[in-house]
Design a protein around this motif. Structure first.
Motif, PDB file in Angstrom:
ATOM      1  N   VAL A 128       0.842  -1.189   0.000  1.00  0.00           N
ATOM      2  CA  VAL A 128       0.000   0.000   0.000  1.00  0.00           C
ATOM      3  C   VAL A 128       0.882   1.245   0.000  1.00  0.00           C
ATOM      4  O   VAL A 128       1.839   1.339   0.779  1.00  0.00           O
ATOM      5  CB  VAL A 128      -0.919   0.032   1.236  1.00  0.00           C
ATOM      6  CG1 VAL A 128      -1.900   1.191   1.144  1.00  0.00           C
ATOM      7  CG2 VAL A 128      -1.646  -1.283   1.391  1.00  0.00           C
ATOM      8  N   ARG A 129       0.564   2.178  -0.885  1.00  0.00           N
ATOM      9  CA  ARG A 129       1.309   3.437  -0.930  1.00  0.00           C
ATOM     10  C   ARG A 129       0.333   4.609  -0.852  1.00  0.00           C
ATOM     11  O   ARG A 129      -0.195   5.090  -1.845  1.00  0.00           O
ATOM     12  CB  ARG A 129       2.133   3.532  -2.210  1.00  0.00           C
ATOM     13  CG  ARG A 129       2.938   4.842  -2.377  1.00  0.00           C
ATOM     14  CD  ARG A 129       3.773   5.172  -1.133  1.00  0.00           C
ATOM     15  NE  ARG A 129       4.771   6.191  -1.353  1.00  0.00           N
ATOM     16  CZ  ARG A 129       4.644   7.492  -1.032  1.00  0.00           C
ATOM     17  NH1 ARG A 129       3.515   7.917  -0.467  1.00  0.00           N
ATOM     18  NH2 ARG A 129       5.616   8.340  -1.252  1.00  0.00           N
ATOM     19  N   PRO A 130       0.037   5.095   0.381  1.00  0.00           N
ATOM     20  CA  PRO A 130      -0.781   6.291   0.509  1.00  0.00           C
ATOM     21  C   PRO A 130       0.063   7.544   0.300  1.00  0.00           C
ATOM     22  O   PRO A 130       1.289   7.520   0.451  1.00  0.00           O
ATOM     23  CB  PRO A 130      -1.289   6.206   1.951  1.00  0.00           C
ATOM     24  CG  PRO A 130      -0.205   5.480   2.675  1.00  0.00           C
ATOM     25  CD  PRO A 130       0.410   4.522   1.682  1.00  0.00           C
ATOM     26  N   SER A 131      -0.597   8.625  -0.044  1.00  0.00           N
ATOM     27  CA  SER A 131       0.068   9.918  -0.206  1.00  0.00           C
ATOM     28  C   SER A 131      -0.755  10.979   0.515  1.00  0.00           C
ATOM     29  O   SER A 131      -1.981  11.064   0.323  1.00  0.00           O
ATOM     30  CB  SER A 131       0.196  10.273  -1.692  1.00  0.00           C
ATOM     31  OG  SER A 131       0.756  11.558  -1.865  1.00  0.00           O
ATOM     32  N   PHE A 132      -0.102  11.764   1.381  1.00  0.00           N
ATOM     33  CA  PHE A 132      -0.739  12.863   2.105  1.00  0.00           C
ATOM     34  C   PHE A 132       0.143  14.102   1.942  1.00  0.00           C
ATOM     35  O   PHE A 132       1.206  14.193   2.570  1.00  0.00           O
ATOM     36  CB  PHE A 132      -0.888  12.554   3.595  1.00  0.00           C
ATOM     37  CG  PHE A 132      -1.582  11.260   3.912  1.00  0.00           C
ATOM     38  CD1 PHE A 132      -2.952  11.159   3.880  1.00  0.00           C
ATOM     39  CD2 PHE A 132      -0.835  10.137   4.261  1.00  0.00           C
ATOM     40  CE1 PHE A 132      -3.590   9.961   4.187  1.00  0.00           C
ATOM     41  CE2 PHE A 132      -1.460   8.939   4.569  1.00  0.00           C
ATOM     42  CZ  PHE A 132      -2.837   8.845   4.529  1.00  0.00           C
ATOM     43  N   LYS A 133      -0.276  15.054   1.116  1.00  0.00           N
ATOM     44  CA  LYS A 133       0.512  16.263   0.873  1.00  0.00           C
ATOM     45  C   LYS A 133      -0.266  17.475   1.360  1.00  0.00           C
ATOM     46  O   LYS A 133      -1.368  17.764   0.892  1.00  0.00           O
ATOM     47  CB  LYS A 133       0.859  16.385  -0.606  1.00  0.00           C
ATOM     48  CG  LYS A 133       1.778  15.277  -1.104  1.00  0.00           C
ATOM     49  CD  LYS A 133       2.142  15.473  -2.558  1.00  0.00           C
ATOM     50  CE  LYS A 133       3.105  14.385  -3.035  1.00  0.00           C
ATOM     51  NZ  LYS A 133       3.460  14.549  -4.469  1.00  0.00           N
ATOM     52  N   PHE A 134       0.361  18.206   2.305  1.00  0.00           N
ATOM     53  CA  PHE A 134      -0.279  19.346   2.952  1.00  0.00           C
ATOM     54  C   PHE A 134       0.141  20.659   2.295  1.00  0.00           C
ATOM     55  O   PHE A 134       1.312  20.826   1.927  1.00  0.00           O
ATOM     56  CB  PHE A 134       0.104  19.363   4.439  1.00  0.00           C
ATOM     57  CG  PHE A 134      -0.351  20.586   5.188  1.00  0.00           C
ATOM     58  CD1 PHE A 134      -1.674  20.722   5.578  1.00  0.00           C
ATOM     59  CD2 PHE A 134       0.555  21.593   5.500  1.00  0.00           C
ATOM     60  CE1 PHE A 134      -2.087  21.849   6.275  1.00  0.00           C
ATOM     61  CE2 PHE A 134       0.149  22.712   6.203  1.00  0.00           C
ATOM     62  CZ  PHE A 134      -1.174  22.839   6.585  1.00  0.00           C
ATOM     63  N   SER A 135      -0.828  21.569   2.152  1.00  0.00           N
ATOM     64  CA  SER A 135      -0.555  22.929   1.687  1.00  0.00           C
ATOM     65  C   SER A 135      -1.067  23.912   2.724  1.00  0.00           C
ATOM     66  O   SER A 135      -2.251  23.871   3.107  1.00  0.00           O
ATOM     67  CB  SER A 135      -1.235  23.194   0.339  1.00  0.00           C
ATOM     68  OG  SER A 135      -0.717  22.348  -0.663  1.00  0.00           O
ATOM     69  N   ASN A 136      -0.210  24.795   3.204  1.00  0.00           N
ATOM     70  CA  ASN A 136      -0.561  25.727   4.276  1.00  0.00           C
ATOM     71  C   ASN A 136      -1.376  26.902   3.755  1.00  0.00           C
ATOM     72  O   ASN A 136      -1.071  27.471   2.706  1.00  0.00           O
ATOM     73  CB  ASN A 136       0.715  26.244   4.935  1.00  0.00           C
ATOM     74  CG  ASN A 136       0.427  27.156   6.103  1.00  0.00           C
ATOM     75  OD1 ASN A 136      -0.482  26.905   6.893  1.00  0.00           O
ATOM     76  ND2 ASN A 136       1.199  28.239   6.217  1.00  0.00           N
ATOM     77  N   VAL A 158      -3.358  24.327  12.863  1.00  0.00           N
ATOM     78  CA  VAL A 158      -2.961  23.841  11.542  1.00  0.00           C
ATOM     79  C   VAL A 158      -4.129  24.116  10.597  1.00  0.00           C
ATOM     80  O   VAL A 158      -5.211  23.568  10.757  1.00  0.00           O
ATOM     81  CB  VAL A 158      -2.618  22.341  11.558  1.00  0.00           C
ATOM     82  CG1 VAL A 158      -2.339  21.854  10.130  1.00  0.00           C
ATOM     83  CG2 VAL A 158      -1.415  22.088  12.436  1.00  0.00           C
ATOM     84  N   ARG A 159      -3.861  24.994   9.625  1.00  0.00           N
ATOM     85  CA  ARG A 159      -4.913  25.398   8.684  1.00  0.00           C
ATOM     86  C   ARG A 159      -4.384  25.241   7.269  1.00  0.00           C
ATOM     87  O   ARG A 159      -3.329  25.771   6.915  1.00  0.00           O
ATOM     88  CB  ARG A 159      -5.316  26.844   8.937  1.00  0.00           C
ATOM     89  CG  ARG A 159      -6.443  27.347   8.047  1.00  0.00           C
ATOM     90  CD  ARG A 159      -6.853  28.766   8.420  1.00  0.00           C
ATOM     91  NE  ARG A 159      -7.436  28.809   9.751  1.00  0.00           N
ATOM     92  CZ  ARG A 159      -6.917  29.521  10.765  1.00  0.00           C
ATOM     93  NH1 ARG A 159      -5.793  30.212  10.585  1.00  0.00           N
ATOM     94  NH2 ARG A 159      -7.510  29.515  11.949  1.00  0.00           N
ATOM     95  N   GLY A 160      -5.099  24.466   6.456  1.00  0.00           N
ATOM     96  CA  GLY A 160      -4.661  24.257   5.089  1.00  0.00           C
ATOM     97  C   GLY A 160      -5.478  23.173   4.411  1.00  0.00           C
ATOM     98  O   GLY A 160      -6.632  22.916   4.778  1.00  0.00           O
ATOM     99  N   SER A 180      -9.802  19.722   3.667  1.00  0.00           N
ATOM    100  CA  SER A 180      -9.406  20.886   4.452  1.00  0.00           C
ATOM    101  C   SER A 180      -9.168  20.503   5.910  1.00  0.00           C
ATOM    102  O   SER A 180      -9.759  19.557   6.425  1.00  0.00           O
ATOM    103  CB  SER A 180     -10.467  21.984   4.376  1.00  0.00           C
ATOM    104  OG  SER A 180     -11.697  21.532   4.934  1.00  0.00           O
ATOM    105  N   ILE A 181      -8.286  21.254   6.551  1.00  0.00           N
ATOM    106  CA  ILE A 181      -8.025  21.097   7.978  1.00  0.00           C
ATOM    107  C   ILE A 181      -7.933  22.474   8.602  1.00  0.00           C
ATOM    108  O   ILE A 181      -7.344  23.400   8.015  1.00  0.00           O
ATOM    109  CB  ILE A 181      -6.733  20.286   8.232  1.00  0.00           C
ATOM    110  CG1 ILE A 181      -6.526  20.071   9.746  1.00  0.00           C
ATOM    111  CG2 ILE A 181      -5.531  20.930   7.597  1.00  0.00           C
ATOM    112  CD1 ILE A 181      -5.387  19.119  10.074  1.00  0.00           C
TER     113      ILE A 181
END
Length: 438
Positions: free
Chosen positions: A76-84, A419-421, A407-408
């Motif tokens: 399994v290869r998940p991807s989680f990329k955050f943008s601020n 943490v907002r992004g 969104s977070i």
């Protein structure tokens, strides 16, 4: 601001997770076999095509004469990329500009099953797998380091089962489950929180020195186990239609271990604590249908429910009220819908396909943790089964999980900042399963 050593450990949540790297709604793992990936796990409680039915519906063992073994693994290869888009540090501390990189990584979820026919009507079996699991790891100095930097979970579930063939159309089954969980979670905490330990607090001459010290680094390692049960019913409505129902109970994990803190030298505080927590993992129910349209085509369907509302908030106890806190999650119960089809192209080859919608227990940007940036997802799956001979089959499957931009806006703990992004996430699953009848 509460003291930095008052660690709101998200690992309390992670203690419910299974083998590292896996990716399902919430932290539930559907990857208990690889043969079901090609159908997006549609028909999971009704198809009973190999010994992995022990997990999905133990009553399905009555369709497996003799002794059957099945084993496989899913990469399994998940991807989680955050943008601020406006995160802020606790007490106005600068956060920098590091978005954390890709918090996902490769993981492997293995499984193994054995079933055997005891008599014309009785069957027994045992399965080994990991029903829950996830792993995230960010760059060490990323914007959300006060919420989480890493968590890694390993688990094992052992599931002995029995099945009884009531008549030619109805079978029932049940099993016991013993699960063990191991968690390793890490995050930073600003050294400024140590000012509360100084005589006079902020008025102490040493306060500016403490405030300018490096972050504290907190790590918690905990483990625990629990017992649960599962049951299933398999009914042959017509010679070409089977209906399956299965249920897995809640499991209450009482975990214990230690919390350790590094870089605490500016102020003499404890750096190692006995840690404990309790979490009630959700129960699940699945209703499945498998229908043979003709000698070549088979249609599969699933509707499943998971009782995630058993986890509303979680608390970790470090042995001192000053160092203990809780995590507000407010999980909701969820649903999953799946449709699949099998096409018998030749006597040896069967082609598989499937679609699914998987609902997330996290439905609020405010309560979305950085350690579990979860959202609803859609599955698109393909696979194939090859009959090596009359007794041995090889299954391969691939699925891509589409996740909408998530969104977070997590401001539930001022001592960790906001943490907002947005997250851009997806996952790829590749599985292989070998099954043999003796």
């Amino acid at each position: 601001m509460k003291s930095a050593s008052s660690l709101r450990i998200i690992s309390v949540l992670v203690l419910g997770l299974g083998a590292g790297g896996a990716y399902g709604a919430g932290f539930q793992l559907l990857e208990q076999n690889a043969s079901g990936i090609g159908n997006a796990y549609a028909g999971s409680a009704a198809i009973a095509e190999n010994a992995s039915t022990i997990f999905f519906n133990p009553a399905g063992m009555t369709r497996l004469p003799g002794v059957n073994v099945s084993a496989g693994a899913t990469a399994v290869r998940p991807s989680f990329k955050f943008s601020n888009t406006g995160s802020t540090g606790p007490g106005g501390l600068p956060l920098g500009s590091n978005n954390g990189g890709d918090a996902g990584s490769w993981g492997l979820v293995p499984n193994a099953y054995l079933s055997w026919q005891l008599s014309p009507d009785w069957y027994a079996g045992v399965g080994i797998g990991a029903p829950f699991g996830l792993m995230t790891e960010y760059d060490g100095d990323w914007i959300g380091r006060y919420h989480s930097k890493k968590f890694s979970i390993e688990s094992i579930n052992i599931n002995p089962s029995l099945a009884y063939k009531v008549n030619e159309r109805l079978s029932v089954g049940a099993g016991l489950n013993w699960m063990r969980l191991d968690a390793d979670y890490r995050r930073n905490s600003p050294a400024a929180g140590l000012i509360t330990f100084l005589p006079g607090g902020i008025a102490n001459p040493a306060a500016p020195i403490v405030a300018g010290s490096p972050d504290l680094e907190a790590k918690v390692k905990m483990d625990g186990d629990a017992w649960g049960w599962n049951l299933g019913v398999l009914f042959e409505a017509t010679p070409s239609t089977r209906i399956g129902f299965s249920y897995r109970s809640k499991m209450k994990i009482n975990a214990s271990g230690h919390t350790t803190i590094r870089n605490a030298s500016p102020v003499p505080i404890p750096t190692r604590f006995n840690a404990s927590t309790s979490v009630e993992l959700p129960d699940t129910a699945v209703l499945s249908v498998a229908h043979d349209l003709n000698s070549r085509w088979q249609i599969l369907a699933d509707v499943s429910w998971t009782g995630w509302s058993s986890i509303k908030s979680l608390e970790i106890d470090n042995g001192d009220p000053r160092f203990s806190d809780d995590l507000d999650l407010r999980f909701r119960d969820t649903w999953r819908l799946a449709l699949g089809a099998n096409y018998k192209a030749t006597p040896r080859w069967t082609l598989k396909g499937g679609l699914a919608w998987d609902q997330s227990p996290v439905d609020s940007a405010r309560y979305r943790p950085t350690s579990l940036p979860d959202s609803n997802r859609y599955w698109v799956s393909v696979g194939a089964q090859y009959n090596i001979n009359e007794r041995t089959t090889l299954d391969v499957g691939y699925a891509h999980l589409f996740v909408k931009s998530t969104s977070i806006d997590n401001d539930t703990d001022p001592s960790k900042g906001v943490v907002r992004g947005d997250y851009k996430s997806n996952a790829n699953l590749i599985g292989v399963q070998v099954s043999h009848r003796f």
